[in-house]
Design an enzyme around this catalytic site. Structure first.
Site, PDB file in Angstrom:
ATOM      1  N   TYR B 139       0.723 -43.755  16.370  1.00  0.00           N
ATOM      2  CA  TYR B 139       1.358 -43.791  15.090  1.00  0.00           C
ATOM      3  C   TYR B 139       1.517 -45.521  14.779  1.00  0.00           C
ATOM      4  O   TYR B 139       2.189 -45.982  14.901  1.00  0.00           O
ATOM      5  CB  TYR B 139       2.421 -43.176  14.768  1.00  0.00           C
ATOM      6  CG  TYR B 139       3.256 -43.299  13.469  1.00  0.00           C
ATOM      7  CD1 TYR B 139       2.404 -43.577  12.356  1.00  0.00           C
ATOM      8  CD2 TYR B 139       4.546 -43.009  13.383  1.00  0.00           C
ATOM      9  CE1 TYR B 139       3.080 -43.604  11.100  1.00  0.00           C
ATOM     10  CE2 TYR B 139       5.257 -43.007  11.978  1.00  0.00           C
ATOM     11  CZ  TYR B 139       4.547 -43.178  10.971  1.00  0.00           C
ATOM     12  OH  TYR B 139       4.824 -43.371   9.873  1.00  0.00           O
ATOM     13  N   LYS B 169      -2.810 -41.873  13.967  1.00  0.00           N
ATOM     14  CA  LYS B 169      -2.371 -41.800  12.434  1.00  0.00           C
ATOM     15  C   LYS B 169      -2.403 -43.094  11.934  1.00  0.00           C
ATOM     16  O   LYS B 169      -1.326 -43.995  12.380  1.00  0.00           O
ATOM     17  CB  LYS B 169      -0.848 -41.246  12.425  1.00  0.00           C
ATOM     18  CG  LYS B 169      -0.165 -41.370  11.180  1.00  0.00           C
ATOM     19  CD  LYS B 169       1.150 -40.525  11.063  1.00  0.00           C
ATOM     20  CE  LYS B 169       2.071 -40.622  10.113  1.00  0.00           C
ATOM     21  NZ  LYS B 169       1.525 -41.428   8.874  1.00  0.00           N
TER      22      LYS B 169
END
Lengths: 305, 305, 305, 305
Positions: B139, B169
């Site tokens: 992330y 992400k």
């Protein structure tokens, strides 16, 4: 709580080659600091890798320092309970109180940055209110937390709502803000200087105590610096501050915070390496580092076993 | 794990007026998102206030989402296990696996910033290795973590040492880096776009899925945007992206991330306010906010109960 | 002035080994760009080292470009008159007008940063008012100016007070702001994209033209990219954008902006090195650079003499 | 050139309501500073809006200060010739020499930031070499230039190649770097402190002189502070430094650098407002400002006509 005068060390987390905390290292560490005239320890802080440890590890470390401290009683134990979840901070604060910690410290949350001094004070108030009889310090270190609220603004918001707030560990170069905090409410807050490399510039503003990582291994240097300053011998004080800078510059040269543990190894208090994500120096680099340290020609200013 | 196509919402943490997690809110939340054609949830992330919750709270939230998910099976559950202590991340990763989470996500440590891509990859590898059968996303959100390692550099270090790494992400505006990751190793990584306000600029680079906070309450807007893009109707796609921007600009106007929960209240899925240190809007501001939202004239583009 | 479609190159300042401007290089440079289907030049900008040149040098450079341009008439000449003293900017603006420049561009002052959009607009208005018949672009490049005013805010302040403002050269990665400017006042402003490495992400938002430094030597690459996009062949467009990124990444690898002149030498339009304080690559590094360029395998995409 | 001891003021540019330089204001300004025991002027600097003036204006300002100075001989005149074009800096340097300026100062180029200390030193060397008999100061103010090269690194590069480099005007809070420069080559460089709000922290490190904007209107305050420090009366020195901070905090409250001219108006040396892009306070704000200044209760510490 009386204001603290003198050197407070921020102990390193003693880690084994398997990256496990060596709790049994702590009693000897206590005696080492005590012998070198350190007056307090600030545990689980940046130097102590608090953020890289689990809550469980931090609790055991706290218990170890206070169990030695409760016998020897020569050093104050301040425990950093900071984190990003105020609930976990409260758990740590209560645990600190139960274990005889002398004061807790709270850090600005470092993921969501507080919108301003008000939010920061409210966050700290939640934690401080859980241990109303415990003295509380705020730990200001914007370079790591990313929270740039000025401490004067913080004190203005926090003073009315945190009755047990007693001071700030100030690890930042804003002397204008620092002096303003020293002057705030007739100087009732205990302002602990946190940048060893310019301690002298804080002493002249009235600072009496400091919290530092280099006090772990070079306490004599700073004690002599303070003594020179107190006697008005500024030429000597500057010379010693410059030596401190030369020593600290080697931290930068060899990769940053992890090099502090290399100094510990150098003074024969080997407490391992830093945990990931911090980068450690290689063995070859350590040999270069030792050469550089020796060339500083300041053996008598390092802490002794 | 197959690459994800479509909208993954990052759910808010439902909090009561007493600042307690309302776990029972979650099943209805699942159905709400499902009904609005969301294909996955990214829980305990930034929007989900993971850092402000205790480990215990995050665990219960995870259990609630997966227990509904195991029955309905319409949405993937990705759990952010990130933190600054890799040991606590490992605990969360194992708990995720035990509870049927579809994939975990790891965040860059955000207090000590990794010195480079190598340290970041090694930190992630420690966690990923504890759940070797679990797909792992990284992330990337440097605006909050302060870790500015480029993702291309990260993939180059991580690909050989994290066999279960499946994607990123990507919540950052570096389209050069993003496309480079899309192209890396024949495009084997699942690149999920994380900036709703410029989804269109990522779609043109080949992005098929996104993780967003505004997908919680405006899924129809983005589904229509994607549909327009897929049909080659760029005029319509731009019009919808501009609407998304107008909607997102109100977040900034009313104080930032906390305003997302005001939108949830607006679509009748009131899940409370943000926890400290985040600042919430006052009741009076909420009324102003509602007026502004209505003036956007996009009722049909909000998610429906 | 009609909106510009296609590639506008930002020419380098041709400098001799003695660090003097080679004005006679310019006519051939004009023909080189023209031959490669460039439709305009943005002179004295960042690539053109405007800030490192004296006012006198910039004036002569302007005269040279317009004297060729007035004969050939195939490319628009836009002159950056920006600086920190609005009076010197006005002098340059008037000189531009007198010499047949097609449009001027103004930069945010980069020492004292404007307090907000209002001050920035007022600064630009002073200059624009001195040449009321001349089209004016604003040149947004916050990474160099340090002025982070959003361009939507700027347009809102500038539109009413700068009647001859026609557009923005947008050299920043804020696609949310960029699209908002595209939509502002029914899209009346000419938004020229200034980040070659993510042109595709701007095309999808409706951009028709761009100003770039790599258009100096790789115009065919971008013309093919635009053509592929216009035909809806996104796979090809992405492939070409990735090649552009690979090419641009070499700029970073070899030290930054100065490497652009190495590419010029590579396409046999050697225009010397960058002036101090910019760092140039050594001869040895140039040989490495050439090897790296050849390994990109994109000879047919570079501009040809 | 002997090291400078005492206060060097950085004069404001006197501007009329029509935004024209009031050259005839300068002789009276000289006498005002002289009367208040200022020992030098640093002209065309940040406070003097050098970057907002044209080269022609700066030249006339220089001529005016030196023409008064050549008669009265009570203050040194240091002229900032910095800019982003080294050629224009050279022109200013030669003009300075021809007009009897005592020393020039050079600023880091602030558009293209030097890649490192080497490039910065080479840039300065070009200018310094044009006036080999003129003492040269470097003016370090990274908050405005964006050039973050450490001054210790700069001195190491510059000392061998700029024989006429005599010192640094140090406007930054890095006391570690500052003391290192004080210690460098046996302290041969003249280190002028440039942050009035923490002068005391520089005095303790050995600083003897400072260049400041608040010395324009509050010279008595700083002279008393220095006197108290020299006598070892640190309590009084801190009290005065705190007053200086309270005074400087009003600059921030009323909008920044432009508020300095409001103080000048307050001490009856009205020299107009700041030029765009700097924001000035409104008339109403000025009235508020005056109330705040009066509440500081420090009339006797302001400079007197």
């Amino acid at each position: 709580m009386k204001k603290i005068e003198g050197l407070i060390a921020a102990p390193f987390a003693p880690l084994s080659a398997k990256d496990e905390v060596m709790y049994d290292f702590i009693p000897g560490y206590y005696e080492f600091l005590e012998k070198n005239k350190v007056v307090g320890v600030f545990i689980n802080g940046s130097t102590g890798e608090g953020v890289s440890l689990s809550q469980a590890e931090k609790r055991k470390i706290t218990e170890k320092w206070t169990s030695v401290g409760s016998v020897r009683k020569t050093m104050k134990v301040i425990n950093l309970v900071g984190g990003t979840s105020y609930q976990e901070c409260i758990e740590s604060a209560i645990h600190s109180q139960e274990n005889g910690v002398d004061a807790i410290a709270i850090l600005a949350p470092y993921y969501f940055k507080p919108a301003g001094a008000k939010q920061l004070a409210e966050f700290c108030a939640k934690i401080a209110a859980a241990v109303p009889d415990m003295p509380v310090y705020f730990y200001h270190i914007p370079v790591l937390t990313g929270c740039n609220v000025s401490m004067l603004d913080f004190l203005q918001e926090a003073s009315p709502i945190i009755p047990n707030l007693v001071g700030i560990k100030y690890t930042h170069e804003d002397f204008m803000d620092f002096l303003s905090c020293m002057s705030f409410e007739n100087g009732r807050f205990d302002m602990l200087w946190g940048r060893d490399e310019n301690l002298l510039s804080a002493l002249v503003l009235g600072a009496k105590g400091g919290v530092g990582s280099t006090f772990n291994y070079a306490a004599p240097l700073y004690l002599q610096l303070i003594e020179a300053f107190d006697k008005g011998d500024l030429v000597e004080a500057r010379r010693l501050q410059q030596l401190s800078i030369d020593m600290i510059r080697l931290l930068g040269k060899y990769g940053g915070i992890a090099s502090g543990k290399a100094y510990m190894r150098y003074v024969e208090m080997n407490c391992g390496e830093f945990r990931l994500p911090v980068k450690n120096m290689t063995g070859e680099m350590y040999n270069e580092f030792v050469k550089d340290v020796k060339s500083l020609d300041m053996e008598h200013l390092f802490s002794k076993k």
